[in-house]
Write a protein that holds these residues in place. Structure first.
Motif, mmCIF file in Angstrom:
data_model
loop_
_atom_site.group_PDB
_atom_site.id
_atom_site.type_symbol
_atom_site.label_atom_id
_atom_site.label_comp_id
_atom_site.label_asym_id
_atom_site.label_seq_id
_atom_site.Cartn_x
_atom_site.Cartn_y
_atom_site.Cartn_z
ATOM 1 N N GLU A 198 201.345 46.393 82.347
ATOM 2 C CA GLU A 198 201.187 46.096 83.310
ATOM 3 C C GLU A 198 200.162 46.338 84.564
ATOM 4 O O GLU A 198 199.499 45.297 85.487
ATOM 5 N N ILE A 199 199.697 48.134 84.394
ATOM 6 C CA ILE A 199 198.909 48.019 85.732
ATOM 7 C C ILE A 199 197.488 47.719 85.824
ATOM 8 O O ILE A 199 196.586 47.403 86.085
ATOM 9 N N ILE A 200 197.008 46.946 84.599
ATOM 10 C CA ILE A 200 195.879 46.650 83.873
ATOM 11 C C ILE A 200 195.462 45.210 84.220
ATOM 12 O O ILE A 200 194.560 45.060 85.139
ATOM 13 N N LEU A 201 196.315 44.797 84.286
ATOM 14 C CA LEU A 201 196.158 43.719 84.752
ATOM 15 C C LEU A 201 196.596 43.371 86.285
ATOM 16 O O LEU A 201 195.044 42.952 86.344
ATOM 17 N N LEU A 202 197.021 44.443 86.723
ATOM 18 C CA LEU A 202 196.878 44.443 88.626
ATOM 19 C C LEU A 202 195.576 45.255 89.261
ATOM 20 O O LEU A 202 195.014 44.423 89.914
ATOM 21 N N TRP A 203 195.382 45.915 88.646
ATOM 22 C CA TRP A 203 194.235 46.489 88.421
ATOM 23 C C TRP A 203 192.520 45.018 88.919
ATOM 24 O O TRP A 203 191.739 45.457 89.056
ATOM 25 N N ARG A 204 193.192 44.842 87.051
ATOM 26 C CA ARG A 204 192.014 43.999 87.350
ATOM 27 C C ARG A 204 192.032 42.552 87.764
ATOM 28 O O ARG A 204 190.844 42.340 88.877
ATOM 29 N N ALA A 205 192.634 42.458 88.226
ATOM 30 C CA ALA A 205 193.453 41.553 89.563
ATOM 31 C C ALA A 205 192.796 41.944 90.976
ATOM 32 O O ALA A 205 191.779 40.921 91.315
ATOM 33 N N GLN A 206 192.378 42.972 91.489
ATOM 34 C CA GLN A 206 192.000 43.359 92.251
ATOM 35 C C GLN A 206 190.764 43.868 92.626
ATOM 36 O O GLN A 206 189.728 44.271 93.341
ATOM 37 N N GLY A 207 189.891 42.809 91.253
ATOM 38 C CA GLY A 207 188.472 43.785 91.135
ATOM 39 C C GLY A 207 188.290 45.804 91.057
ATOM 40 O O GLY A 207 187.135 45.871 91.037
ATOM 41 N N LEU A 208 189.419 46.439 90.069
ATOM 42 C CA LEU A 208 188.709 47.208 90.079
ATOM 43 C C LEU A 208 188.087 48.000 88.726
ATOM 44 O O LEU A 208 188.078 48.924 88.287
ATOM 45 N N LEU A 209 188.098 46.772 87.955
ATOM 46 C CA LEU A 209 187.708 47.319 86.926
ATOM 47 C C LEU A 209 186.352 46.782 86.814
ATOM 48 O O LEU A 209 185.390 45.841 85.302
ATOM 49 N N GLN A 210 185.283 46.748 87.605
ATOM 50 C CA GLN A 210 184.216 45.302 87.389
ATOM 51 C C GLN A 210 182.813 46.274 87.050
ATOM 52 O O GLN A 210 182.287 45.689 87.049
ATOM 53 N N GLU A 211 182.824 47.862 85.859
ATOM 54 C CA GLU A 211 182.289 48.152 85.785
ATOM 55 C C GLU A 211 181.723 47.384 84.245
ATOM 56 O O GLU A 211 181.013 48.098 83.561
ATOM 57 N N ALA A 212 183.332 46.823 83.760
ATOM 58 C CA ALA A 212 183.539 46.129 83.047
ATOM 59 C C ALA A 212 181.145 45.204 82.363
ATOM 60 O O ALA A 212 181.622 44.891 83.442
ATOM 61 N N GLN A 213 180.654 45.337 80.926
ATOM 62 C CA GLN A 213 180.139 44.320 81.194
ATOM 63 C C GLN A 213 180.621 43.154 80.791
ATOM 64 O O GLN A 213 179.350 42.044 81.016
ATOM 65 N N ASP A 214 181.501 42.587 80.253
ATOM 66 C CA ASP A 214 181.695 40.872 79.792
ATOM 67 C C ASP A 214 183.929 41.413 80.110
ATOM 68 O O ASP A 214 184.282 41.985 79.853
ATOM 69 N N LYS A 215 184.077 40.294 79.972
ATOM 70 C CA LYS A 215 185.527 40.346 80.280
ATOM 71 C C LYS A 215 186.287 40.571 78.859
ATOM 72 O O LYS A 215 187.432 41.285 78.877
ATOM 73 N N GLN A 216 185.314 40.501 77.607
ATOM 74 C CA GLN A 216 186.125 41.100 76.437
ATOM 75 C C GLN A 216 186.715 42.471 76.920
ATOM 76 O O GLN A 216 187.521 43.698 76.291
ATOM 77 N N CYS A 217 185.366 43.444 77.919
ATOM 78 C CA CYS A 217 185.980 45.069 77.495
ATOM 79 C C CYS A 217 186.307 45.106 78.296
ATOM 80 O O CYS A 217 186.598 46.690 78.598
#
Length: 690
Positions: A448-467
């Motif tokens: 639940e929290i990860i999806l919210l973080w993702r939506a706000q661009g807080l996981l932008q260090e990931a190299q691609d969508k699967q990461c």
């Protein structure tokens, strides 16, 4: 000092990470290709230069803000502008993606948006782009005089500095008896005295700030049985500066009771090794933050030939430290019971074990202690504030005030918890601050929290969508490891934030994250909004949102799993259409039967949650949401169909229709979404509980 001033002291503004992302976006080749006009390209160049000049001094500014209010004010203004820049660049990126998709649908192999010279739409877009970039650049320029006045330095801030030197705990006990820790003390004594197992050489005490780790270590260190069992003892307060030379010298000086002037690490370690030879020793390393395995191996060199039964006690807030030091077992320190907390509070407030001499204070005391949630430092701090004051009105004032948010000069509780935040890397600071929108006692799932973080661009260090999801899990578990998030006692698949940690998160986030209570006015600077759902959420509840036009999060939440209630049509028809920058929109649980087409105009949306609503279908305009990543339609018992053009949602990677039984299997148009097939995030099965 007023409460608002206290909150200002506590808050930290972390904007450097945002600027790093902005500079990356400005350097995007696709953005430069879209900017076909010379004036637009020049405007982008000027914005880029301005951002780089500001970024060069942000490390210094973020360190100085703790002690300099003027610096914090400057950073706050800069943060608001950074959000504006990010919104504008996201608008451009959305247009690039839309055009690429349009070209692909037309069968064009090139992904470059080949704009037709006389394209009226393209000309208008470039004009709009230039106007917005110039406006943002001008606003950034307006901050330049104050920036120059503050005389920032260009530094490389590799390690977070301490907020303020605090008194270092020593091995000397502050209290002869600590209520509620007898069992913990005995467990530690058994590990020290009855176990010669080398796997228990390092014994960590792990827990959140203020839980009593150092106090427990003091109790054990000074126990009579320990004095006879070990030949040598040493206590070192390590803190955030894991300096091997300093720590080694302090251990040597402690066990020899002689000063050490030698500054050659090899010679100092040889001396320590010789002193410890054939001696059973106990060393306490208090307040350890280091997770670097290499420096730990250097520090432990003198201990490798130790006498069997020697021990090292480590106190830390982070389970990662325990793993780094090779500990086989960590003693996790829990909160105190209400009775023990009450006794501790009475001891510090009245100098007595109970309220026998002041029965009129007992009822309000019980309510205050309940707010402590079993945290010893909270009980001691509040007791200390009330010490020798037996006026009932004064106690009532403490009960009603938000005492947890007092400045470090007024309360010891905030510095203890603040340090946990201060030592986080920038990416975790942003994720933790976002969690401030969660209500107290709200239980949440990891995903639940990860999806919210993702939506706000807080996981932008990931190299691609699967990461991205893997990175989100790492961030979440890092916060759990540091005791900032805790596993729920009632459900080990769910998590909670301790009330004091929740207060800290709110203090950190300031006006950016706003938990609306009642019909209070929402700050115009708010970007994220949450509120508790009621059975009937009428128009009056939302009157205070009128000025918060730049919201990115609209998130109603419930503490119970009961089905939701009703929301005024004013929200659906008037309020939400104006919130054009939304990235997260939830109407979960409301008895809504139909959604207007305006949803398709919210082009920045990444996350939509219509779970447990009464909708029969989604508007076709949903297909316009190019950026949409998460679509939750759980338990929509009346939902019969999805939009026909869902293949346009090329970024959708999480679709959950669990319990929406009128939808028969995976719709054929959803099957065209490559990301859903690749990431296996299409959920039809078991309810994940959020």
């Amino acid at each position: 000092m007023s409460l608002l001033e206290a909150l200002s002291v506590i808050r930290e503004v972390v904007v450097s990470k945002v600027f790093d992302f902005l500079l990356d976006k400005l350097a995007s080749s696709e953005l430069l290709q879209l900017a076909t006009g010379k004036e637009v390209q020049e405007a982008i160049h000027k914005l880029d230069m301005e951002l780089k000049e500001i970024r060069a001094v942000l490390d210094d500014a973020e360190e100085r803000q703790v002690k300099e209010k003027s610096v914090k004010n400057w950073l706050t203004n800069l943060q608001n502008l950074a959000y504006d820049v990010e919104d504008v660049l996201d608008e451009f990126a959305t247009e690039i993606g839309r055009r690429n998709l349009m070209m692909e649908r037309r069968g064009c192999s090139s992904k470059r948006p080949k704009l037709i010279p006389d394209s009226f739409t393209a000309v208008l877009f470039n004009r709009d782009m230039m106007s917005k970039i110039k406006d943002i650049t001008a606003k950034l320029k307006d901050l330049e005089p104050q920036r120059n006045q503050l005389q920032f330095k260009i530094i490389d801030c590799k390690r977070p500095k301490r907020l303020e030197e605090r008194l270092q705990p020593t091995s000397v006990e502050i209290e002869s008896h600590v209520h509620g820790r007898d069992k913990d003390k005995q467990t530690m004594l058994d590990l020290l005295l009855k176990s010669d197992n080398e796997a228990n050489f390092v014994i960590p005490i792990v827990g959140m700030g203020g839980i009593g780790k150092t106090t427990l270590a003091q109790l054990v260190y000074n126990d009579a049985s320990i004095q006879y069992h070990f030949n040598l003892k040493a206590w070192v307060c390590v803190s955030d500066d894991f300096d091997v030379m300093r720590i080694t010298k302090e251990i040597l000086q402690s066990v020899t009771s002689k000063p050490c002037e030698d500054n050659d690490l090899n010679r100092v370690q040889e001396k320590l090794k010789k002193v410890l030879s054939e001696k059973k020793f106990l060393i306490v390393l208090d307040d350890v933050w280091n997770e670097n395995y290499h420096v730990w191996t250097i520090l432990q060199s003198p201990f490798l030939t130790r006498t069997r039964g020697s021990k090292i006690i480590v106190t830390t807030r982070n389970h990662g430290v325990s793993s780094t030091m090779g500990a086989f077992h960590a003693h996790s320190l829990g909160v105190l019971s209400d009775d023990d907390c009450m006794t501790l509070f009475a001891q510090h407030a009245l100098g007595a074990r109970d309220f026998g001499r002041h029965p009129s204070l007992k009822e309000v005391a019980e309510k205050i202690v309940t707010k402590c949630n079993g945290l010893p430092l909270a009980a001691k701090t509040l007791g200390g504030l009330l010490r020798t004051n037996v006026d009932l009105d004064a106690w009532e004032d403490i009960l009603q005030s938000d005492i947890w948010k007092l400045s470090e000069h007024q309360s010891g509780i905030i510095p203890a918890l603040q340090l946990s935040y201060h030592h986080l890397p920038p990416h975790l600071k942003r994720c933790f601050a976002y969690c401030s929108i969660l209500p107290k006692d709200y239980e949440f799932g990891e995903e639940e929290i990860i999806l919210l973080w993702r939506a706000q661009g807080l996981l932008q260090e990931a190299q691609d969508k699967q990461c991205i999801d893997d990175l989100g899990r790492k961030y979440f578990r890092d916060l759990v490891s540091r005791s900032l998030l805790q596993m729920s006692i009632r459900d080990n698949s769910r998590y909670v934030m301790h009330d004091l940690i929740n207060d800290l998160a709110q203090s950190i986030a300031g006006e950016v994250c706003f938990r609306m209570e009642g019909n209070q006015k929402v700050s115009k600077h708010a970007r994220h909004l949450s509120y508790m759902q009621n059975l009937f959420d009428g128009i009056k509840k939302f009157e205070g949102i009128c000025e918060a036009q730049q919201l990115r999060t609209f998130l109603p939440l419930r503490l119970s799993k009961d089905r939701g209630g009703y929301v005024t049509n004013h929200v659906i028809k008037c309020l939400l259409p104006k919130l054009r920058w939304l990235r997260v929109l939830s109407l979960r649980g409301y008895k809504i039967e139909e959604l207007p087409d305006f949803v398709g105009n919210l082009k920045h949306l990444r996350y939509l949650d219509f779970s447990q609503t009464s909708i029969k279908s989604l508007p076709e305009s949903i297909s316009n949401l190019y950026n949409l990543e998460t679509l939750l339609l759980k338990n929509c018992i009346n939902l019969e169909k999805l939009p026909l053009e869902m293949e346009n949602l090329v970024n959708l990677c999480h679709l959950d229709i669990t319990g929406s039984n009128k939808l028969e299997g995976m719709p054929s148009n959803v099957g065209k979404l490559a990301d859903l097939q690749t990431l296996s995030n299409f959920v039809l099965g078991e309810d994940k509980g959020y």
